[in-house]
Design a protein around this motif. Sequence first.
Motif, PDB file in Angstrom:
ATOM      1  N   PHE A 268      29.855  -8.327  16.226  1.00 12.89           N
ATOM      2  CA  PHE A 268      30.567  -8.885  17.375  1.00 12.89           C
ATOM      3  C   PHE A 268      29.630  -9.256  18.522  1.00 12.89           C
ATOM      4  O   PHE A 268      30.099  -9.612  19.600  1.00 12.89           O
ATOM      5  N   GLY A 269      28.338  -9.161  18.322  1.00 16.61           N
ATOM      6  CA  GLY A 269      27.402  -9.679  19.317  1.00 16.61           C
ATOM      7  C   GLY A 269      26.738  -8.668  20.214  1.00 16.61           C
ATOM      8  O   GLY A 269      25.984  -9.053  21.112  1.00 16.61           O
ATOM      9  N   THR A 270      26.970  -7.371  20.005  1.00 11.88           N
ATOM     10  CA  THR A 270      26.293  -6.366  20.818  1.00 11.88           C
ATOM     11  C   THR A 270      24.844  -6.223  20.366  1.00 11.88           C
ATOM     12  O   THR A 270      24.574  -6.012  19.182  1.00 11.88           O
ATOM     13  N   THR A 271      23.935  -6.320  21.310  1.00 15.10           N
ATOM     14  CA  THR A 271      22.512  -6.169  21.003  1.00 15.10           C
ATOM     15  C   THR A 271      21.876  -5.012  21.767  1.00 15.10           C
ATOM     16  O   THR A 271      20.707  -4.695  21.532  1.00 15.10           O
ATOM     17  N   ALA A 272      22.609  -4.396  22.690  1.00 16.35           N
ATOM     18  CA  ALA A 272      22.100  -3.247  23.437  1.00 16.35           C
ATOM     19  C   ALA A 272      23.277  -2.338  23.764  1.00 16.35           C
ATOM     20  O   ALA A 272      24.391  -2.811  24.001  1.00 16.35           O
ATOM     21  N   LEU A 273      23.023  -1.034  23.773  1.00 20.08           N
ATOM     22  CA  LEU A 273      24.116  -0.110  24.020  1.00 20.08           C
ATOM     23  C   LEU A 273      23.608   1.188  24.627  1.00 20.08           C
ATOM     24  O   LEU A 273      22.433   1.551  24.494  1.00 20.08           O
ATOM     25  N   ARG A 274      24.526   1.863  25.322  1.00 22.72           N
ATOM     26  CA  ARG A 274      24.346   3.245  25.739  1.00 22.72           C
ATOM     27  C   ARG A 274      25.415   4.039  25.020  1.00 22.72           C
ATOM     28  O   ARG A 274      26.611   3.765  25.170  1.00 22.72           O
ATOM     29  N   THR A 275      24.999   5.018  24.230  1.00 22.42           N
ATOM     30  CA  THR A 275      25.963   5.767  23.435  1.00 22.42           C
ATOM     31  C   THR A 275      25.911   7.248  23.772  1.00 22.42           C
ATOM     32  O   THR A 275      24.846   7.844  23.898  1.00 22.42           O
ATOM     33  N   HIS A 276      27.091   7.817  23.924  1.00 22.18           N
ATOM     34  CA  HIS A 276      27.234   9.256  24.104  1.00 22.18           C
ATOM     35  C   HIS A 276      27.240   9.909  22.724  1.00 22.18           C
ATOM     36  O   HIS A 276      27.902   9.421  21.801  1.00 22.18           O
ATOM     37  N   VAL A 277      26.506  10.990  22.578  1.00 19.98           N
ATOM     38  CA  VAL A 277      26.385  11.679  21.292  1.00 19.98           C
ATOM     39  C   VAL A 277      26.709  13.148  21.514  1.00 19.98           C
ATOM     40  O   VAL A 277      26.093  13.809  22.360  1.00 19.98           O
TER      41      VAL A 277
ATOM     42  N   MET B 249      38.060 -15.445  22.611  1.00 19.49           N
ATOM     43  CA  MET B 249      37.285 -14.504  21.786  1.00 19.49           C
ATOM     44  C   MET B 249      37.022 -15.052  20.380  1.00 19.49           C
ATOM     45  O   MET B 249      37.377 -14.418  19.382  1.00 19.49           O
ATOM     46  N   PRO B 250      36.398 -16.236  20.275  1.00 20.01           N
ATOM     47  CA  PRO B 250      36.136 -16.780  18.942  1.00 20.01           C
ATOM     48  C   PRO B 250      35.134 -15.927  18.168  1.00 20.01           C
ATOM     49  O   PRO B 250      34.415 -15.103  18.761  1.00 20.01           O
ATOM     50  N   PRO B 251      35.047 -16.116  16.861  1.00 22.56           N
ATOM     51  CA  PRO B 251      34.050 -15.368  16.076  1.00 22.56           C
ATOM     52  C   PRO B 251      32.643 -15.644  16.573  1.00 22.56           C
ATOM     53  O   PRO B 251      32.353 -16.724  17.096  1.00 22.56           O
ATOM     54  N   ARG B 252      31.772 -14.662  16.421  1.00 21.72           N
ATOM     55  CA  ARG B 252      30.365 -14.863  16.743  1.00 21.72           C
ATOM     56  C   ARG B 252      29.698 -15.548  15.556  1.00 21.72           C
ATOM     57  O   ARG B 252      29.690 -15.008  14.441  1.00 21.72           O
ATOM     58  N   GLU B 253      29.153 -16.723  15.786  1.00 21.13           N
ATOM     59  CA  GLU B 253      28.574 -17.511  14.695  1.00 21.13           C
ATOM     60  C   GLU B 253      27.173 -17.016  14.322  1.00 21.13           C
ATOM     61  O   GLU B 253      26.801 -17.038  13.147  1.00 21.13           O
ATOM     62  N   LEU B 254      26.405 -16.601  15.308  1.00 23.30           N
ATOM     63  CA  LEU B 254      25.046 -16.118  15.072  1.00 23.30           C
ATOM     64  C   LEU B 254      24.718 -15.097  16.140  1.00 23.30           C
ATOM     65  O   LEU B 254      25.038 -15.288  17.317  1.00 23.30           O
ATOM     66  N   VAL B 255      24.068 -14.013  15.741  1.00 19.21           N
ATOM     67  CA  VAL B 255      23.618 -12.993  16.684  1.00 19.21           C
ATOM     68  C   VAL B 255      22.136 -12.749  16.446  1.00 19.21           C
ATOM     69  O   VAL B 255      21.726 -12.404  15.331  1.00 19.21           O
ATOM     70  N   LEU B 256      21.346 -12.943  17.505  1.00 21.56           N
ATOM     71  CA  LEU B 256      19.922 -12.629  17.461  1.00 21.56           C
ATOM     72  C   LEU B 256      19.655 -11.420  18.351  1.00 21.56           C
ATOM     73  O   LEU B 256      20.146 -11.359  19.474  1.00 21.56           O
ATOM     74  N   GLY B 257      18.856 -10.500  17.853  1.00 21.12           N
ATOM     75  CA  GLY B 257      18.394  -9.380  18.654  1.00 21.12           C
ATOM     76  C   GLY B 257      16.880  -9.376  18.670  1.00 21.12           C
ATOM     77  O   GLY B 257      16.244  -9.283  17.623  1.00 21.12           O
ATOM     78  N   GLY B 258      16.293  -9.541  19.856  1.00 17.18           N
ATOM     79  CA  GLY B 258      14.843  -9.605  19.944  1.00 17.18           C
ATOM     80  C   GLY B 258      14.269 -10.715  19.064  1.00 17.18           C
ATOM     81  O   GLY B 258      13.193 -10.557  18.464  1.00 17.18           O
ATOM     82  N   GLY B 259      14.986 -11.835  18.979  1.00 15.84           N
ATOM     83  CA  GLY B 259      14.509 -12.979  18.208  1.00 15.84           C
ATOM     84  C   GLY B 259      14.676 -12.836  16.707  1.00 15.84           C
ATOM     85  O   GLY B 259      14.123 -13.633  15.944  1.00 15.84           O
ATOM     86  N   ARG B 260      15.481 -11.884  16.272  1.00 19.46           N
ATOM     87  CA  ARG B 260      15.714 -11.691  14.836  1.00 19.46           C
ATOM     88  C   ARG B 260      17.195 -11.816  14.502  1.00 19.46           C
ATOM     89  O   ARG B 260      18.053 -11.406  15.284  1.00 19.46           O
ATOM     90  N   VAL B 261      17.485 -12.372  13.343  1.00 25.05           N
ATOM     91  CA  VAL B 261      18.870 -12.612  12.944  1.00 25.05           C
ATOM     92  C   VAL B 261      19.514 -11.284  12.549  1.00 25.05           C
ATOM     93  O   VAL B 261      19.085 -10.620  11.602  1.00 25.05           O
ATOM     94  N   LEU B 262      20.557 -10.913  13.281  1.00 25.42           N
ATOM     95  CA  LEU B 262      21.317  -9.704  12.987  1.00 25.42           C
ATOM     96  C   LEU B 262      22.625 -10.007  12.285  1.00 25.42           C
ATOM     97  O   LEU B 262      23.133  -9.174  11.535  1.00 25.42           O
ATOM     98  N   HIS B 263      23.184 -11.167  12.580  1.00 22.26           N
ATOM     99  CA  HIS B 263      24.458 -11.559  11.960  1.00 22.26           C
ATOM    100  C   HIS B 263      24.524 -13.074  11.937  1.00 22.26           C
ATOM    101  O   HIS B 263      24.139 -13.737  12.898  1.00 22.26           O
ATOM    102  N   GLN B 264      25.028 -13.614  10.829  1.00 28.31           N
ATOM    103  CA  GLN B 264      25.245 -15.053  10.723  1.00 28.31           C
ATOM    104  C   GLN B 264      26.526 -15.284   9.951  1.00 28.31           C
ATOM    105  O   GLN B 264      26.702 -14.756   8.858  1.00 28.31           O
ATOM    106  N   ALA B 265      27.452 -16.016  10.564  1.00 33.02           N
ATOM    107  CA  ALA B 265      28.758 -16.253   9.921  1.00 33.02           C
ATOM    108  C   ALA B 265      28.605 -17.176   8.711  1.00 33.02           C
ATOM    109  O   ALA B 265      27.702 -17.993   8.656  1.00 33.02           O
TER     110      ALA B 265
END
Length: 401
Positions: A121-130, A385-401
Motif C-alpha cells: 500500500f505504499g508505506t516505506t517508513a514506519l514507527r512500530t510499537h513492539v 484511494m486507487p491501487p498503488r501501481e509502483l512502490v520504490l523504497g530507497g530507489g528499489r522496487v518493493l511492489h509493482q502492480a
Amino acid sequence: MLPVTPNRVSVVRSVRLETGGRGGSAYDVFIDAQGLITAVEPTTGTPAGPGEVYGRDLLALPGFVNTHAHIDKSWIGHPWQSYGGEGGTDGRIRHERARRDELGIPSLDITRRVLAEFVRFGTTALRTHVDVDLGLGLRGIEIVREAVADYDGAITAEIVAFPQDGVLRRPGVLDLLRAAAESGVEHIGGLDPASIDRDPVGQLDGLFDIAADTGVGIDIHLHDPAELGAFQFDLILDRTEALGLTGRVNIAHGFALAQVDAARRRDLLQRMSQLDVTLTTVAPLRLPQLPLHELDAAGVRFGFGTDGIRDLWSPYGTGDLLGIAWQYARSSSLVRDEDLRRVVELATTDGGPFTGTGRDTLSPGDRADIVLIDAENAMDALVRMPPRELVLGGGRVLHQA
C-alpha cells in the motif's frame, strides 16, 4: 511476499509531481546507487532502459509514513479469528494475553506478512510499537528487527519498546524497558499512566528517568478522556521541560485533546509547540478527530498510523495508510483542496521525522521513496484511494502492480 533483494532503479521516467510547485508536467527522477534522488528534470521522452522504470505519466507521491503501527501482533495469515473477550483497554489486554501463545504471536512469519501489506500500500517508513512484558521479554523486538532487515534498508523503521500490559503494575517491566533502551531501540513507550497503572506520577517518572539516562525518545499511548487525559498531558509536558527532552516525546491517540474546551486545548497546544511534543493518531471513527487547523496554527507536529492490523483487539485494518488519511479527512469534514492536500502531506512528507527519514519532497538529496498512483492530483488520490501501481523504497522496487 518479500523478503527478496529488491531491484535497484536508476531513473523513473515520465511521472507527474505535485511537490515543489512543479505542477502537472512530466519529469524524470534520477537516483544514485545509495538510493538518493540526484536530479528531477523535465522528461525527455527517452524510453526506459535497463534498470529504469517508465512511469506512464502517473502521479508520484513520496512514500507513505506510518507513525503508529503494531507489526508484531496480528493474526494475519491465520484462519478468521472471531472477536472475543471484554471491551475497553484492560479487557482487550487480558484477551490478547490469553490467546497470543495459541496463535504464535509474535512470530517472524506474521510480522513479515504485516510488513508486506504495508509495502503493497505504499508505506516505506514506519514507527512500530513492539510489546515488551514479563512473558515475552525482548523477543518481539528481535523478531521485528529481523523482519525489517529482510528489506536490506529499502524500508526504514524505528521501534518503540511498548509495555502493553502496564508498567508499574507488573514489577520488572521498567527493567525490561531500560534493557530495551540499552539494546538500541529508538523509543520506549507507556500506557495510560492513570487508568492502567493508577499511578501517573510513578509511571511517568520511571519512563522519563530511562529516557534521560539513555537518550531514547518516549512514545506514550494515552487513551484516557477529557480532563483525566489532559491532566496527564500536563504531567508529560512538565517532565519534558524539566529534563530537557524537547523534541523527544510523542503522545499517541491523545483523545483528550479533542474533548476539552477550546481554551484548555489552546494552552496545551501552546506548550506542546514550545517543547516540540508531537502527536500521532489512527483517526478513530467513534471519537472526535484531532483538529487539523488548530494543530497547524499552533505548530504542533502530528502524523497518521494504522494501529493494529487484524489483531486480537479488532478484526479491522488493512495496512493502507492512505485509508487512514481518508478516514481522518472524511471524519473531520475536510473538503477544500488545501486541506485535502495537507492531509496527504501529513501522511507522506511530514511523517518522515517520526521515523528518522526527514521530510521527503521528492527533491535532490531526498531518499527515493516513491509511490506511483493513477490519480489526477493528491486530492484525487486521497478521496479515491486507487491501487498503488509502483512502490520504490530507497530507489528499489518493493511492489509493482
